[in-house]
Design a protein around this motif. Structure first.
Motif, PDB file in Angstrom:
ATOM      1  N   GLU A 189       0.844  -1.192   0.000  1.00  0.00           N
ATOM      2  CA  GLU A 189       0.000   0.000   0.000  1.00  0.00           C
ATOM      3  C   GLU A 189       0.883   1.248   0.000  1.00  0.00           C
ATOM      4  N   GLY A 190       0.539   2.230  -0.828  1.00  0.00           N
ATOM      5  CA  GLY A 190       1.331   3.444  -0.900  1.00  0.00           C
ATOM      6  C   GLY A 190       2.571   3.313  -1.756  1.00  0.00           C
ATOM      7  N   VAL A 191       2.683   2.178  -2.470  1.00  0.00           N
ATOM      8  CA  VAL A 191       3.821   1.965  -3.362  1.00  0.00           C
ATOM      9  C   VAL A 191       3.270   1.621  -4.742  1.00  0.00           C
ATOM     10  N   CYS A 206       6.667   5.500  -7.059  1.00  0.00           N
ATOM     11  CA  CYS A 206       6.182   6.270  -5.914  1.00  0.00           C
ATOM     12  C   CYS A 206       6.140   5.383  -4.680  1.00  0.00           C
ATOM     13  N   GLU A 207       6.642   5.930  -3.581  1.00  0.00           N
ATOM     14  CA  GLU A 207       6.611   5.231  -2.302  1.00  0.00           C
ATOM     15  C   GLU A 207       6.485   6.266  -1.207  1.00  0.00           C
ATOM     16  N   GLY A 208       5.507   6.080  -0.354  1.00  0.00           N
ATOM     17  CA  GLY A 208       5.289   7.046   0.721  1.00  0.00           C
ATOM     18  C   GLY A 208       4.894   8.404   0.155  1.00  0.00           C
ATOM     19  N   ASP A 209       5.645   9.441   0.533  1.00  0.00           N
ATOM     20  CA  ASP A 209       5.316  10.813   0.144  1.00  0.00           C
ATOM     21  C   ASP A 209       6.021  11.287  -1.120  1.00  0.00           C
ATOM     22  N   THR A 210       6.841  10.428  -1.740  1.00  0.00           N
ATOM     23  CA  THR A 210       7.694  10.881  -2.841  1.00  0.00           C
ATOM     24  C   THR A 210       7.585   9.980  -4.062  1.00  0.00           C
ATOM     25  N   CYS A 211       7.604  10.603  -5.247  1.00  0.00           N
ATOM     26  CA  CYS A 211       7.726   9.889  -6.510  1.00  0.00           C
ATOM     27  C   CYS A 211       9.068  10.270  -7.140  1.00  0.00           C
ATOM     28  N   SER A 223       4.153  12.632  -3.890  1.00  0.00           N
ATOM     29  CA  SER A 223       3.250  11.589  -4.410  1.00  0.00           C
ATOM     30  C   SER A 223       1.789  12.007  -4.329  1.00  0.00           C
ATOM     31  N   CYS A 263      -0.913   6.641  -5.343  1.00  0.00           N
ATOM     32  CA  CYS A 263      -1.032   5.176  -5.394  1.00  0.00           C
ATOM     33  C   CYS A 263      -2.426   4.693  -4.988  1.00  0.00           C
TER      34      CYS A 263
END
Length: 62
Positions: A3-5, A22-27, A41, A45
């Motif tokens: 989730e979030g990825v 994208c992972e967490g708050d950043t792409c 991000s 996601c």
């Protein structure tokens, strides 16, 4: 992917290959395997097809 990825690749003949991860708050945008940009991000996601728009914006393909 968890989730979030999420990620997406774009490959066209005679053009550079683009990929967004994208992972967490950043792409992170990659062009031909080299990081060229980062962007927030914004929860992309969890938004289904929004990753396509994020690729355009983050990799400056518009």
């Amino acid at each position: 992917m968890g989730e979030g990825v999420c990620g997406l690749g774009l490959s066209c003949p005679d053009l550079p290959t683009y990929e967004i991860s994208c992972e967490g708050d950043t792409c992170v945008c990659m062009q031909d395997g080299v990081e060229v940009a980062q962007c927030p991000s914004d929860g992309v996601c969890a938004q289904g097809d929004a990753i396509f728009d994020k690729l355009d914006v983050c990799c400056d393909l518009e």
